[in-house]
Design an enzyme around this catalytic site. Structure first.
Site, short mmCIF file in Angstrom:
data_model
loop_
_atom_site.label_atom_id
_atom_site.label_comp_id
_atom_site.label_asym_id
_atom_site.label_seq_id
_atom_site.Cartn_x
_atom_site.Cartn_y
_atom_site.Cartn_z
N HIS A 144 9.42 71.43 23.84
CA HIS A 144 9.56 71.04 25.45
C HIS A 144 10.36 69.51 25.44
O HIS A 144 9.44 68.71 25.78
CB HIS A 144 8.30 70.90 25.96
CG HIS A 144 7.59 72.45 26.30
ND1 HIS A 144 6.19 72.35 26.63
CD2 HIS A 144 7.83 73.59 25.98
CE1 HIS A 144 5.67 73.72 26.82
NE2 HIS A 144 6.69 74.29 26.51
N GLU A 172 29.62 64.51 17.48
CA GLU A 172 29.69 65.32 16.37
C GLU A 172 28.80 66.73 16.91
O GLU A 172 28.49 67.69 16.19
CB GLU A 172 28.86 64.88 15.09
CG GLU A 172 30.09 64.06 14.71
CD GLU A 172 29.58 63.18 13.39
OE1 GLU A 172 28.57 63.60 12.87
OE2 GLU A 172 30.39 62.05 13.15
#
Ligand code: 2HA
Ligand code: ZN
Length: 285
Positions: A144, A172
């Site tokens: 979560h 990236e």
């Protein structure tokens, strides 16, 4: 070898739980982790298995390619923050029967319990990921992470919208998840419907966002799966901070599609062209 907790796969599994807890992704009993063990790892753990395994329990789902496999799993209702303190009471190893439709506990959950409430969901997703990666993927991880959840209130709930924002949030990212990230609309957790919807995404992606809930990722090993969760959450964090700081307006500048193409080329990754070519007037990055 002094005990099962010295087996590298078990140690690495526990470390991943602790790392997720450390990053604030596992409030209470939130999140779950399953790992499909190699034959060697099963052999290393077997001396510590229960003399009498638990009862076979039918899952209500079935997978031909997971017959006879062994999984390390968090326990249903267990808190990931307790895994490090009392692994024997919070995680387990389950064996899948030869029909591929039931599990039984062979180690762990000594004070009672069963594998995670999301086990059928993990199981079906292991089946898909094992097939599409030709046996390479072994980890399914659900957490979560707060910024991913926050973004599900702000972005269109599509793979295109999410992936493009995440790719453009940190240079990236497109190297870490060049195929993109799937999105599952809000659904009741723990049931067959969310398992099926997630499987459909996992055919194409190694990560699926669960709207207003969390993130589901897969990978060949703990480092890769954890790294994927971590990278997506970091990107979501940057996106949320940027959107908040900017009052929800279009940003002054961003990583362009050509920039992403250039990164893909330089790093030798195949980017999902459908996502790269997607255009929407709503885009803020
Ligand atoms: O295991 O996170 O989605 C608790 C959950 C269910
Ligand atoms: Zn959850």
């Amino acid at each position: 070898m002094s005990g099962i907790l010295d087996v590298k796969a078990v140690r690495d599994y526990m470390r991943m739980c602790a790392d997720g807890v450390g990053l604030g992704w596992h409030e209470r009993n939130g999140g779950n982790l399953t790992y499909r063990m190699t034959e060697e790892e099963v052999a290393q753990c077997r001396p510590f298995f229960r003399e009498e395994p638990g009862e076979w329990t039918a899952m209500g789902v079935w997978a031909d390619n997971l017959k006879g496999e062994y999984f390390i799993s968090t326990g249903s209702g267990k808190y990931l923050r307790n895994v490090e303190l009392e692994p024997q009471n919070n995680i387990c190893i389950v064996e899948i029967n030869q029909a591929g439709d039931s599990w039984r506990i062979v180690w762990g959950l000594e004070s009672g319990g069963k594998p995670t409430s999301e086990f059928p969901s993990h199981f079906m997703n292991h089946s898909v990921r094992k097939r599409v990666t030709e046996g390479k993927n072994r980890v399914i991880y659900h957490a979560h992470p707060p910024y991913v959840v926050a973004l599900t209130y702000l972005l269109p709930l599509t793979a295109e919208a999410f992936t493009r924002v995440l790719w453009k949030s940190e240079t990236e990212c497109c190297v870490v998840f060049p195929g993109g990230v799937g999105v599952v609309p809000w659904m009741v957790p723990g049931g067959a419907d969310i398992a099926e919807a997630t499987c459909a995404e996992m055919e194409k992606y190694d990560a699926a966002v669960w709207a207003f809930h969390g993130l589901f990722v897969s990978g060949p090993d703990f480092d890769t799966a954890f790294g994927l969760m971590h990278t997506i959450e970091k990107a979501a964090q940057i996106a949320c901070i940027t959107l908040s700081a900017n009052g929800g307006k279009k940003t002054r500048q961003c990583i362009t599609d050509d920039n992403i193409r250039a990164i893909g080329k330089e790093f030798g990754v195949t980017l999902n062209e459908e996502i790269l070519n997607y255009r929407s007037d709503e885009e803020l990055f």
